[in-house]
Write an enzyme that holds these catalytic residues in place. Structure first.
Site, PDB file in Angstrom:
ATOM      1  N   HIS A 511       0.836  -1.208   0.000  1.00 47.83           N
ATOM      2  CA  HIS A 511       0.000   0.000   0.000  1.00 47.83           C
ATOM      3  C   HIS A 511       0.873   1.262   0.000  1.00 47.83           C
ATOM      4  O   HIS A 511       0.718   2.145  -0.852  1.00 47.83           O
ATOM      5  CB  HIS A 511      -0.912  -0.021   1.234  1.00 47.83           C
ATOM      6  N   GLU A 512       1.787   1.329   0.954  1.00 43.91           N
ATOM      7  CA  GLU A 512       2.624   2.532   1.070  1.00 43.91           C
ATOM      8  C   GLU A 512       3.517   2.691  -0.159  1.00 43.91           C
ATOM      9  O   GLU A 512       3.789   3.811  -0.594  1.00 43.91           O
ATOM     10  CB  GLU A 512       3.467   2.493   2.352  1.00 43.91           C
ATOM     11  N   HIS A 515       1.778   4.612  -2.816  1.00 46.12           N
ATOM     12  CA  HIS A 515       1.909   6.073  -2.680  1.00 46.12           C
ATOM     13  C   HIS A 515       3.239   6.516  -3.308  1.00 46.12           C
ATOM     14  O   HIS A 515       3.293   7.511  -4.031  1.00 46.12           O
ATOM     15  CB  HIS A 515       1.891   6.485  -1.208  1.00 46.12           C
ATOM     16  N   HIS A 518       3.183   6.573  -6.987  1.00 48.75           N
ATOM     17  CA  HIS A 518       2.403   7.729  -7.432  1.00 48.75           C
ATOM     18  C   HIS A 518       3.309   8.973  -7.479  1.00 48.75           C
ATOM     19  O   HIS A 518       3.248   9.761  -8.414  1.00 48.75           O
ATOM     20  CB  HIS A 518       1.225   7.919  -6.470  1.00 48.75           C
TER      21      HIS A 518
HETATM   22 ZN   LIG Z   1      -2.442   5.324   2.254  1.00 46.63          ZN
END
Ligand SMILES: [Zn+2]
Length: 727
Positions: A511-512, A515, A518
């Protein structure tokens, strides 16, 4: 300038007095006082970073004594630059106003990078004192910018010219974001209203701090102590930490269950002492609602009243209407419609979950009706019986190093990135455990940035996992490359030992990293286009989690830490089968809070009694009696400790609709999750553009239509509504 509150208005670039940037000729030079000039020249935390493409922070030269003067001089310098822009006798142009604003404030940005490291990775009591002193000053400095009438007059003059300015799409988007942000923060008010607006903000800041302190007092004040006979059912590791917690509190030989989620949740899941479960449950869900000096009901009422008054000054009917203006859901009704569409299915599922639990209890001969303090305990029994999933067995196949390689593999396949470790010492780090990788384009070898990983827990590091940037991508003033970081709190293994992590932690790790990808994929021209949109910002990270269970990752990287054997197929099947387990509980406890948040911020709160309203609204909603709100009103820090998620808690669900819908597109693509064409589309349309395109439009470009909730309902194992709306 990266503003913590006004997140969408941002710029980097330099402007110290002695080194004017190339494109600033159209803006008169800012005038700094002597003290500021001295700090700008001598303070190491304000100094320009060494290296090409913007350089890297000098994390090896961090000096806590330098942070306060650095922030003070950084703010003074930025305000002087803003004044020079605002009072420029030349006619406003995009270059002399918006670009100049993007360029301003770079020294403070650098100081804030170090401030962030002390705040999150290396905190000390000494730092917290400085932080407490500087917080109101930073907030005052921010209002000075948004309330600068001359500056806003220039922004408005540009905005009102519309298409006549002949801006590029990125420029037009940036101008819109800057204008909206100023306008939403009271830039257009007359002097009297501006004064009232600022006074309200100050009072809100105090009340929100009071709310947090009351909550903290109730978390620290209500501890349940167990005797050695009362630890039945609890895992050994939990018992050991409860013993240590009791010792810390002067009760050796006892076991302390503190009044926090990380203590309450496992206790309610495993403890066989039903009466104690009830006590721990009541303590936890009564935080801030005990009718004593830490009671938050009156604080909430006042906060809501002030927020309402402030948006009325701006002409909005309710706080929610104001807050959602720059979200993906632009109207409260859109957010509410989504929540309602999911609500009924989730409640129906709770009925099934409770029936399953009741059956287990009956089989055991326990003559009970499932109460809220029984939910986690019996859910765990159902999980074992139905899915036979042993988390310890799973862990043996989940090594942190291998998962990191797996993430790099996914980044290579999907984004065309290569990650190469840099030699220790070549890029400065703030702790020896922090490792750095260079990110390049796999095909061209072009430098994209550096990725910092700070994996281990240590005193002074905040809990949980997070991603952040030390610098975002921009090109308008020369290329500045991305410095992105991921941070976790794994317990550091003994030298030479592999670090085994839980399946949930593996998910969070991905998940991290989503980021971070992105950040790295950004192609935007201006730093201010890298900002997040509240109900969209978790989409990219949630989506990347979906690559964790792809065959390519599982086959190659889920390896037994001793034998190197791949994870058995039965185990993978069990993980997949258990994916929809307990979704009734999780969805309902989340939605209870999200719906209440929207309710509080959509009414005229005059004379409100939060306790009564909460009860009345939940009854109206048909909240199952076995489940409380995930955050009851008096403990809802997301919406009352700050305005971060006020009228925005629904955003997690909103982003998850996109996640499920996009993941389904991959599942159905000819090449699955590694489909070339769809992968390229994902990166181009949804990652690389950051906030340079309206998120709804970007999503439509990717999917050919708006997202619908159908995929989310399938993912959670809920029935699809007959005529489901699109988002
Ligand atoms: Zn998050």
């Amino acid at each position: 300038m990266r503003w913590t509150i006004l997140a969408t208005v941002s710029a980097l670039a330099l402007l110290a007095a002695c080194e004017p940037a190339a494109n600033t000729a159209s803006v008169p030079a800012a005038v700094f006082d002597a003290a500021t000039t001295e700090q700008l020249t001598a303070n190491p935390l304000l100094a320009k970073w060494a290296g090409p493409n913007g350089g890297e922070p000098a994390f090896d030269k961090m000096d806590l004594g330098a942070i306060k003067p650095a922030l003070e001089a950084g703010m003074a310098a930025h305000l002087a630059e803003i004044d020079a822009i605002a009072n420029n006798p030349a006619k406003p142009s995009f270059a002399n106003t918006i670009e100049a604003m993007e360029r301003a404030g770079e020294p403070l940005d650098r100081a804030m990078t170090y401030h962030g490291i002390w705040g999150s990775n290396l905190s000390t009591q000494e730092f917290r004192e400085i932080q407490k002193e500087m917080a109101p000053k930073l907030s005052e400095y921010q209002s000075k910018i948004t309330q600068n009438a001359a500056l806003f007059a220039r922004i408005k003059a540009l905005h009102d010219q519309g298409d006549k300015l002949k801006l590029t799409p990125h420029q037009a988007r940036l101008l819109k974001l800057v204008y909206d942000r100023f306008q939403l923060n009271g830039a257009e008010l007359d002097a009297d209203k501006k004064a009232r607006y600022a006074a309200i903000n100050q009072e809100l800041a105090e009340l929100q701090t009071k709310f947090s302190n009351n909550l903290l007092a109730d978390e620290e004040g209500w501890v349940t102590y167990l005797t050695p006979k009362q630890v039945g059912g609890l895992p050994a590791s939990f018992v050991a930490s409860a013993k240590a917690a009791a010792e810390e509190r002067g009760k050796p030989g006892m076991y302390a269950i503190t009044n926090t989620r990380s203590s309450m949740d496992p206790f309610l899941t495993y403890s066989t002492e039903r009466k104690l479960r009830e006590r721990v449950w009541r303590n936890y869900y009564s935080r801030g609602d005990n009718g004593d000096e830490h009671d938050n009901n009156a604080v909430i009422a006042k906060i809501l009243q002030l927020r309402h008054e402030r948006v009325q000054l701006l002409g909005y009917p309710t706080y929610a209407d104001w807050q959602l203006m720059d979200n993906m859901a632009t109207k409260p009704a859109q957010a509410t419609a989504l929540m309602e569409a999911v609500w009924h299915a989730a409640v129906a599922r709770v009925g099934e979950e409770v029936a399953d639990m009741q059956a287990v209890a009956a089989k055991e001969g326990a003559k009970i009706t499932i109460e809220p303090w029984d939910y986690r305990f019996y859910a765990e029994k159902v999980r074992k019986a139905k899915y036979d999933l042993d988390s310890d067995e799973l862990k043996q196949y989940l090594q942190l190093d291998k998962l990191r390689e797996a993430m790099f593999f996914v980044a290579g396949e999907l984004f065309g990135f290569a990650f190469t470790p840099v030699e220790d010492g070549s890029i400065p780090v703030f702790h020896p455990d922090v490792k750095v990788w260079q990110v390049t384009d796999k095909t061209s070898g072009k430098h994209i940035g550096y990725w910092y990983l700070d994996p281990y827990a240590r005193p002074g590091k905040r809990s949980g996992a997070w991603a952040t940037t030390y610098r975002s991508h921009s090109t308008f003033d020369g290329l500045e490359t991305v410095l992105g970081s991921n941070n976790s709190n794994f317990v550091k293994p003994a030298p030479g030992q592999p670090l085994l992590i839980s399946y949930d932690d593996a998910n969070t790790f991905f998940h991290e990293f989503g980021h971070a990808l992105h950040y790295f994929s950004s192609i935007v021209e201006y730093p201010g286009l890298n900002g997040g949109v509240r109900d969209y910002t978790e989409f990219h990270s949630q989506l990347l989690e979906r690559w964790l269970l792809t065959d390519q990752v599982v086959d190659k990287y889920f390896r037994h830490y001793k034998t190197g054997e791949p994870m058995p197929k039965e185990l993978i099947d069990k993980i997949k089968k258990a994916a929809t387990f307990n979704q009734g509980f999780e969805t309902v406890e989340f939605l209870g809070s999200a719906i209440m948040d929207m309710r509080y911020h959509s009414i005229d709160p005059t004379g409100i009694d939060p306790k009564a309203l909460e009860k009345q609204e939940l009854a109206k909603l048909g909240m199952p009696k076995e489940i409380p709100m995930r955050h009851r009103s008096t403990q809802f820090g997301h919406i009352f400790s700050s305005e971060g998620y006020a009228a925005g808690y629904y955003g997690y669900l909103w982003a998850d609709v996109l996640t499920s819908d996009a993941a389904e597109a991959f599942a159905k693509a000819p090449g699955g999750f590694y489909d070339k064409e769809l992968g390229e589309k994902l990166v181009d349309k949804l990652f690389a553009v950051r906030n340079a395109i309206d998120p709804a439009e970007a999503y439509r470009d990717f999917r050919g239509r708006d997202a619908t909730i159908d995929a989310l309902m399938r993912d959670r194992g809920f029935p699809i509504p007959a005529a489901s709306g699109s988002q």
